[in-house]
Design an enzyme around this catalytic site. Structure first.
Site, PDB file in Angstrom:
ATOM      1  N   TYR A 102      27.129  12.362 -35.413  1.00 52.04           N
ATOM      2  CA  TYR A 102      26.336  12.382 -36.636  1.00 52.04           C
ATOM      3  C   TYR A 102      27.264  12.705 -37.815  1.00 52.04           C
ATOM      4  CZ  TYR A 102      22.938  13.918 -40.081  1.00 52.04           C
ATOM      5  OH  TYR A 102      22.210  14.070 -41.230  1.00 52.04           O
ATOM      6  N   ASP A 174      24.281  18.130 -28.491  1.00 53.16           N
ATOM      7  CA  ASP A 174      23.258  17.790 -29.478  1.00 53.16           C
ATOM      8  C   ASP A 174      22.326  16.784 -28.796  1.00 53.16           C
ATOM      9  OD1 ASP A 174      21.776  16.554 -31.515  1.00 53.16           O
ATOM     10  OD2 ASP A 174      23.377  16.758 -32.999  1.00 53.16           O
TER      11      ASP A 174
HETATM   12  C1  LIG Z   1      19.894  14.467 -38.367  1.00 51.62           C
HETATM   13  C2  LIG Z   1      20.855  14.937 -37.347  1.00 51.62           C
HETATM   14  C3  LIG Z   1      21.507  16.165 -37.467  1.00 51.62           C
HETATM   15  C4  LIG Z   1      21.339  17.059 -38.694  1.00 51.62           C
HETATM   16  O1  LIG Z   1      20.050  17.596 -38.765  1.00 51.62           O
HETATM   17  P1  LIG Z   1      19.283  17.956 -40.146  1.00 51.62           P
HETATM   18  O2  LIG Z   1      17.940  18.386 -39.671  1.00 51.62           O
HETATM   19  O3  LIG Z   1      19.260  16.700 -40.969  1.00 51.62           O
HETATM   20  O4  LIG Z   1      20.052  19.038 -40.803  1.00 51.62           O
HETATM   21  C5  LIG Z   1      22.333  16.564 -36.438  1.00 51.62           C
HETATM   22  N1  LIG Z   1      22.534  15.792 -35.359  1.00 51.62           N
HETATM   23  C6  LIG Z   1      21.927  14.593 -35.215  1.00 51.62           C
HETATM   24  C7  LIG Z   1      22.195  13.774 -33.987  1.00 51.62           C
HETATM   25  C8  LIG Z   1      21.078  14.117 -36.202  1.00 51.62           C
HETATM   26  O5  LIG Z   1      20.497  12.919 -36.046  1.00 51.62           O
END
Ligand SMILES: *Cc1c(COP(=O)(O)O)cnc(C)c1O
Length: 383
Positions: A102, A174
């Protein structure tokens, strides 16, 4: 709690007992900053709302159960969750991370944390030997995202867990794209799972939030300490919306991926689409691994239409899909990574990863399949 075995049952019931005063079936929004204490030194376990909030606690317990863990911590955004996890480490720590991540995570590592003495090695996480080669004595963390954004590459979580264990590093995953409905990284050996709850967990494109989950007590204590000490907590309204949202996560994910599979197959057959990246297609380079570690392939697809001009024509023609950043909502969204989410990545790196001017990312919503298919067909027919 032991009665709640299935995913949807947990999502609807864990930490969702009727409220004790009125019997309210949904958890109330405790919109307060502080709590009255009975006398000096005597309170009900609630002192100040950065530290304790019942609505947030209910959401944290609920989402932890969905990942099969005991502890969850909510944050004001996905980035706040990631930043707090990184504060487990100290200056001089080395982190092996994926090169296909990301954009905001890359920016946090590259532009912010590197100023505090953190060292990063970005590697192709689907190449196990490359990850092993990047490990150093001071490696404290392996940080990955799977499937990746926007190329849908898959990291072998169990293989990463083995490397992390051997090198005494933490494995952080993540899990935003897959959600715990389709993938449970902790059960594959990860130490920490995190989410941008803004995406599928929220699911309705109406909030920004983040969450960190672990089943290791030592890590839970540190994250809990940091959550309070750093203070990047959400107010009570987002946790309340999230409790409502996850009640339908199982249903939504089924429909998201049913639509995605149909659209991916259509695009794969279509002469105007040069290439499709969807882990549910047998042609995807990591299809077998995805089938092994995920229980479904999710709602995200990327397609290559050949040029910026073709991408622009498609984006202008599409009607049911909305051209917008973000993903994971009930409504279908179209994103042009080069101009929208991945502009901060240098062009030569983008080219190497396949993030070209003609790449489009589809977040398939839960509308009727026929309407989405008809929309994609009419837009492609103009290319
Ligand atoms: C959107 C996203 C983030 C960041 O999250 P926010 O809620 O926008 O701060 C982190 N990792 C992934 C894979 C994302 O799609």
């Amino acid at each position: 709690m032991t009665m709640y075995k299935g995913f949807a049952t947990k999502a609807i019931h864990v930490a969702q007992e009727p409220e004790s005063v009125t019997g309210s079936v949904t958890t109330p929004i405790f919109q307060t900053s502080t709590y009255a204490q009975e006398e000096i030194g005597k309170h009900k376990g609630f002192e100040y709302a950065r530290t304790q909030n019942p609505t947030r606690f209910a959401w944290e317990k609920n989402v932890a159960s969905l990942e099969g863990a005991r502890w969850g911590y909510a944050f004001g955004s996905g980035m706040a969750a990631i930043d707090t996890v990184m504060r487990l480490l100290s200056s001089g720590a080395h982190v092996v991370c994926s090169e296909d991540m990301y954009g905001g995570t890359f920016r946090l590592f590259d532009k912010v944390l590197s100023r505090y003495g953190y060292l990063f090695s970005a590697v192709d996480m689907s190449d196990i030997e490359a990850v092993k080669a990047a490990i150093r004595p001071e490696t404290a963390m392996i940080y990955t995202e799977t499937p990746t954004n926007p190329m849908m590459r898959i990291t072998d979580i169990a293989a990463m867990a083995a490397i992390a264990k051997e090198s005494k590093a933490l494995l952080v995953v993540d899990n935003t794209f897959a959600t715990p409905y389709l993938q449970k990284p902790l059960s594959l050996g990860a130490d920490i799972v995190l989410h941008s709850a803004t995406k599928y967990l929220g699911g309705h494109s109406d909030l920004v939030s983040g969450v960190v989950i672990t089943d290791r007590e030592d890590i839970a204590q540190q994250i809990g300490f940091l959550q309070n000490a750093v203070g990047a907590v959400p107010g009570p309204f987002e946790p309340w919306l999230l409790l409502r949202s996850v009640k339908t996560l199982a249903l939504r994910m089924e429909k998201h991926q049913q639509n995605a599979q149909a659209i991916a197959q259509l695009c794969e057959q279509h002469p105007k689409v040069h290439r499709v990246w969807y882990p549910g297609l047998a042609s995807h380079p990591h299809h077998d691994l995805a089938a092994k570690q995920m229980s479904g392939f999710g709602g995200m697809i990327s397609i290559e239409v050949g040029s910026y001009q073709q991408a622009q024509t498609f984006a202008r023609a599409i009607k049911v899909f909305t051209l917008a950043e973000s993903l994971g909502g009930v409504e279908s969204l179209l994103c042009h990574p080069v101009s929208m989410t991945h502009g901060s990545i240098p062009k030569e790196k983008r080219d190497r990863l396949g993030i070209t001017d003609g790449l489009l990312r589809l977040s398939c919503g839960i509308e009727d399949s026929e309407d989405l298919i008809a929309d994609i067909n009419q837009a492609l027919s103009l290319l």
